[in-house]
Design a protein around this motif. Structure first.
Motif, short mmCIF file in Angstrom:
data_model
loop_
_atom_site.label_atom_id
_atom_site.label_comp_id
_atom_site.label_asym_id
_atom_site.label_seq_id
_atom_site.Cartn_x
_atom_site.Cartn_y
_atom_site.Cartn_z
N MET A 1 -3.02 -11.62 8.60
CA MET A 1 -3.89 -11.43 7.46
C MET A 1 -3.94 -12.72 6.65
SD MET A 1 -3.79 -8.50 4.52
CE MET A 1 -2.54 -9.15 3.46
N ALA A 2 -5.14 -13.17 6.34
CA ALA A 2 -5.33 -14.40 5.59
C ALA A 2 -5.05 -14.17 4.11
CB ALA A 2 -6.76 -14.91 5.77
N GLU A 3 -4.79 -15.25 3.43
CA GLU A 3 -4.59 -15.19 1.98
C GLU A 3 -5.89 -14.78 1.30
OE1 GLU A 3 -1.82 -16.11 -0.02
OE2 GLU A 3 -0.72 -15.99 1.86
N ARG A 4 -5.76 -14.08 0.21
CA ARG A 4 -6.93 -13.73 -0.58
C ARG A 4 -7.45 -14.98 -1.29
NH1 ARG A 4 -5.73 -7.73 -3.03
NH2 ARG A 4 -5.90 -6.71 -1.01
N LEU A 5 -8.75 -15.05 -1.44
CA LEU A 5 -9.38 -16.17 -2.12
C LEU A 5 -9.25 -16.01 -3.62
CD1 LEU A 5 -12.63 -16.44 0.02
CD2 LEU A 5 -10.53 -17.78 0.24
N ILE A 6 -9.24 -17.13 -4.31
CA ILE A 6 -9.22 -17.13 -5.77
C ILE A 6 -10.30 -18.07 -6.26
CG2 ILE A 6 -6.77 -16.50 -5.97
CD1 ILE A 6 -6.21 -19.49 -6.54
N PRO A 7 -10.76 -17.90 -7.50
CA PRO A 7 -11.78 -18.79 -8.03
C PRO A 7 -11.37 -20.26 -7.90
CG PRO A 7 -11.56 -16.89 -9.45
CD PRO A 7 -10.44 -16.80 -8.43
N GLY A 8 -12.33 -21.05 -7.46
CA GLY A 8 -12.09 -22.47 -7.24
C GLY A 8 -11.88 -22.83 -5.78
N ASP A 9 -11.47 -21.84 -4.96
CA ASP A 9 -11.32 -22.09 -3.52
C ASP A 9 -12.69 -22.39 -2.91
OD1 ASP A 9 -8.61 -21.53 -3.55
OD2 ASP A 9 -8.81 -19.53 -2.66
N VAL A 10 -12.69 -23.18 -1.86
CA VAL A 10 -13.92 -23.38 -1.08
C VAL A 10 -14.11 -22.11 -0.24
CG1 VAL A 10 -15.03 -24.72 0.74
CG2 VAL A 10 -13.68 -25.88 -1.02
N GLY B 1 -24.26 -8.30 2.59
CA GLY B 1 -23.20 -7.37 2.94
C GLY B 1 -22.62 -7.73 4.30
N VAL B 2 -21.33 -7.51 4.48
CA VAL B 2 -20.65 -7.82 5.74
C VAL B 2 -19.78 -6.62 6.13
CG1 VAL B 2 -19.06 -9.39 6.93
CG2 VAL B 2 -20.55 -10.29 5.12
N SER B 3 -19.92 -6.19 7.39
CA SER B 3 -19.08 -5.11 7.89
C SER B 3 -18.75 -5.35 9.36
CB SER B 3 -19.77 -3.75 7.73
OG SER B 3 -20.68 -3.52 8.78
N SER C 1 -13.51 -11.77 11.94
CA SER C 1 -13.01 -13.12 11.68
C SER C 1 -13.40 -13.61 10.28
CB SER C 1 -13.51 -14.11 12.73
OG SER C 1 -14.93 -14.13 12.76
N VAL C 2 -14.60 -13.24 9.83
CA VAL C 2 -15.03 -13.64 8.49
C VAL C 2 -14.25 -12.84 7.44
CG1 VAL C 2 -16.98 -13.80 6.89
CG2 VAL C 2 -17.28 -14.42 9.29
N ALA C 3 -14.12 -11.55 7.66
CA ALA C 3 -13.33 -10.72 6.74
C ALA C 3 -11.91 -11.26 6.64
CB ALA C 3 -13.33 -9.26 7.19
N ASP C 4 -11.36 -11.66 7.76
CA ASP C 4 -10.00 -12.21 7.77
C ASP C 4 -9.95 -13.50 6.97
OD1 ASP C 4 -7.27 -12.01 8.65
OD2 ASP C 4 -7.68 -13.65 10.04
N GLY D 1 -6.99 -6.41 6.32
CA GLY D 1 -5.55 -6.29 6.16
C GLY D 1 -5.06 -4.87 6.29
N GLU D 2 -3.84 -4.69 5.87
CA GLU D 2 -3.20 -3.38 5.98
C GLU D 2 -3.78 -2.42 4.96
OE1 GLU D 2 1.16 -2.27 4.90
OE2 GLU D 2 1.17 -3.10 6.95
N LYS D 3 -4.08 -1.23 5.45
CA LYS D 3 -4.61 -0.18 4.59
C LYS D 3 -3.78 1.07 4.80
CE LYS D 3 -9.05 0.32 4.35
NZ LYS D 3 -10.49 0.45 4.57
N LYS D 4 -3.80 1.94 3.80
CA LYS D 4 -3.11 3.23 3.90
C LYS D 4 -4.10 4.31 3.52
CE LYS D 4 1.35 1.28 2.98
NZ LYS D 4 2.59 1.28 2.29
N ASN D 5 -4.12 5.35 4.36
CA ASN D 5 -5.03 6.45 4.11
C ASN D 5 -4.39 7.73 4.64
OD1 ASN D 5 -7.33 7.71 3.23
ND2 ASN D 5 -8.59 7.10 4.99
N TYR D 6 -4.21 8.70 3.78
CA TYR D 6 -3.61 9.98 4.16
C TYR D 6 -2.28 9.79 4.88
CZ TYR D 6 -8.23 11.73 3.00
OH TYR D 6 -9.39 12.04 2.35
N GLY D 7 -1.47 8.88 4.35
CA GLY D 7 -0.14 8.65 4.89
C GLY D 7 -0.09 7.79 6.14
N ARG D 8 -1.24 7.35 6.60
CA ARG D 8 -1.31 6.53 7.81
C ARG D 8 -1.55 5.07 7.41
NH1 ARG D 8 -5.45 5.39 12.19
NH2 ARG D 8 -6.96 5.56 10.53
N THR D 9 -0.83 4.15 8.06
CA THR D 9 -0.99 2.72 7.81
C THR D 9 -1.68 2.10 9.02
OG1 THR D 9 1.01 2.68 6.46
CG2 THR D 9 0.23 0.58 7.30
N TYR D 10 -2.70 1.29 8.74
CA TYR D 10 -3.46 0.65 9.82
C TYR D 10 -4.12 -0.62 9.29
CZ TYR D 10 -7.33 2.92 7.43
OH TYR D 10 -8.22 3.33 6.47
N MET D 11 -4.63 -1.43 10.21
CA MET D 11 -5.35 -2.64 9.83
C MET D 11 -6.84 -2.30 9.73
SD MET D 11 -3.10 -4.96 9.43
CE MET D 11 -3.93 -6.54 9.48
#
Length: 157
Positions: A1-10, A70-72, A99-102, A108-118
């Motif tokens: 999982m890539a780092e989250r972007l912050i203001p000022g990043d390219v 929008g990207v999905s 790859s773009v989302a990454d 990244g890691e998500k949790k839903n109804y007690g289940r962990t997944y990417m």
């Protein structure tokens, strides 16, 4: 999982296909402000609500100088169906390999109804005319997100 972007990043450049099979690159928007929003799946209730909210606010966003993309991880075929059914008037892009989302920190890691997944993390990145991140929001809610984004961008007075 890539780092989250912050203001000022390219903002990482990308080229993806839109709902019509046309290549769209972030660099196509150079010199303009663009809202790049990531959503998990076309034609699901939350993603439909969010897409329609962007559609319904598109004219006022464009008047304020913003383009919307929008990207999905959906296929081009699924995006074409979604865009047609919901009469979307902006481009939605297929990031099937995520790859773009990454690169944008939206995969990244998500949790839903007690289940962990990417998976895709609902996120919105606003890119300024120079290609830098002006605003980065992660784990946004589908409902009411565009109104909150407008407030954060100080578009509602």
């Amino acid at each position: 999982m890539a780092e989250r972007l912050i203001p000022g990043d390219v903002a990482p450049d990308f080229t993806l296909q839109d709902q019509d099979g046309n290549d769209v690159s972030l660099s196509d928007f150079r010199g303009r402000k663009v809202i790049v929003y990531f959503y998990p799946a076309a034609s699901t209730p939350g993603c439909t609500k969010e897409a329609c909210d962007f559609r319904d606010n598109l004219a006022s966003l464009q008047t304020s100088g913003y383009e919307v993309v929008g990207v999905s991880p959906d296929s081009v075929k699924a995006l074409a169906r979604f865009a047609g059914e919901e009469q979307l008037t902006f481009r939605i892009l297929s990031d099937a390999e995520h790859s773009v989302a990454d690169a944008y920190g939206a995969w990244g890691e998500k949790k839903n109804y007690g289940r962990t997944y990417m998976g895709l993390i609902r996120s919105t990145i606003v890119v300024d005319p120079d290609g830098k991140v002006g605003l980065a929001q992660y784990n946004v809610r589908a409902t009411g997100h565009v109104a909150k984004l407008r407030r954060d961008l100080k578009l509602d007075k």
